[in-house]
Design a protein around this motif. Sequence first.
Motif, PDB file in Angstrom:
ATOM      1  N   SER A  93      42.521  25.495 -26.120  1.00 31.37           N
ATOM      2  CA  SER A  93      43.724  25.049 -26.927  1.00 31.37           C
ATOM      3  C   SER A  93      44.107  25.493 -28.322  1.00 31.37           C
TER       4      SER A  93
ATOM      5  N   GLU B 279      51.428  22.520 -28.032  1.00 31.92           N
ATOM      6  CA  GLU B 279      51.729  21.669 -29.399  1.00 31.92           C
ATOM      7  C   GLU B 279      50.597  20.666 -29.660  1.00 31.92           C
ATOM      8  N   GLY B 280      50.170  19.977 -28.596  1.00 30.53           N
ATOM      9  CA  GLY B 280      49.278  18.838 -28.868  1.00 30.53           C
ATOM     10  C   GLY B 280      48.095  18.673 -27.561  1.00 30.53           C
TER      11      GLY B 280
ATOM     12  N   THR C 291      50.554   6.953 -28.428  1.00 34.01           N
ATOM     13  CA  THR C 291      50.172   7.979 -27.545  1.00 34.01           C
ATOM     14  C   THR C 291      51.216   7.951 -26.439  1.00 34.01           C
TER      15      THR C 291
ATOM     16  N   ILE D 218      53.662  11.211 -25.341  1.00 32.12           N
ATOM     17  CA  ILE D 218      53.981  11.544 -24.137  1.00 32.12           C
ATOM     18  C   ILE D 218      55.151  11.456 -23.537  1.00 32.12           C
TER      19      ILE D 218
ATOM     20  N   SER E 282      57.827  13.783 -25.685  1.00 31.67           N
ATOM     21  CA  SER E 282      57.384  15.227 -25.697  1.00 31.67           C
ATOM     22  C   SER E 282      57.049  15.756 -24.115  1.00 31.67           C
TER      23      SER E 282
ATOM     24  N   TRP F 290      52.620  19.351 -24.352  1.00 37.70           N
ATOM     25  CA  TRP F 290      51.351  18.576 -24.532  1.00 37.70           C
ATOM     26  C   TRP F 290      50.441  18.548 -23.328  1.00 37.70           C
ATOM     27  N   ASP F 291      49.168  18.582 -23.584  1.00 41.06           N
ATOM     28  CA  ASP F 291      48.230  18.634 -22.385  1.00 41.06           C
ATOM     29  C   ASP F 291      47.518  17.123 -22.547  1.00 41.06           C
TER      30      ASP F 291
END
Length: 211
Positions: free
Chosen positions: A2, A12-13, A165, A169, A172, A176-177
């Motif tokens: 990551s 990104e995150g 969070t 999500i 974004s 993002w994972d």
Amino acid sequence: ESIEQAQANQLEGLVVSMPPQHGKSMLCSHYLPAWYLGSYPDRRVILTSYESDFAASWGRKARDLLESWGHYFGVRVSRSSGAANRWDLEGREGGMTAAGVGGPITGKGAHLLIVDDPIKNDEEARSATFRQKQWDWWQSVATTRLRPGALIIVIQTRWHADDLTGRIIQNSKEGWDVVNLPAIAEENDLLGRKPGEALWPEEFDIEALNI
């Protein structure tokens, strides 16, 4: 992986969603900052949590870990700048800052930003005003402290669909994972558990989780 993806602007995150008392903070807020700064001693870490004292407790633990084991990386914590909420590495640019979510973040920015349990409890999560205040802080304070190629890790027990969070999500779509490890396994579990199996049965078996 990551970290490398973030440096290449491919990620990104990372969101890590787990139940309480299952070791997510120990891994991501204790061991990760110490390893990261040992491996990348000229980078900066910012860790935030629902209150400044709780954030500082993880800053202290990461600092103490490097004070004990930093020689394996060839680094040591500066004696002149070693407070729990703000410490640096001797002769290097790297170090760590710990602060409460919602407050100011001072310092040199972050190559690694960790947001660990931004919401304290269900009462806060149910407050629309509180959730909006956190989102405003996220947009106007937290993300403005990022250095190029930075990685964001948000670690949270989910209290509400519209919590920090959830909004990250939702807003974004790419970059993002999400790692979701529920206390009781569902279909297509990331760890390969069968539906109904506990995440940490040695500590929290199914009987305890179903109480």
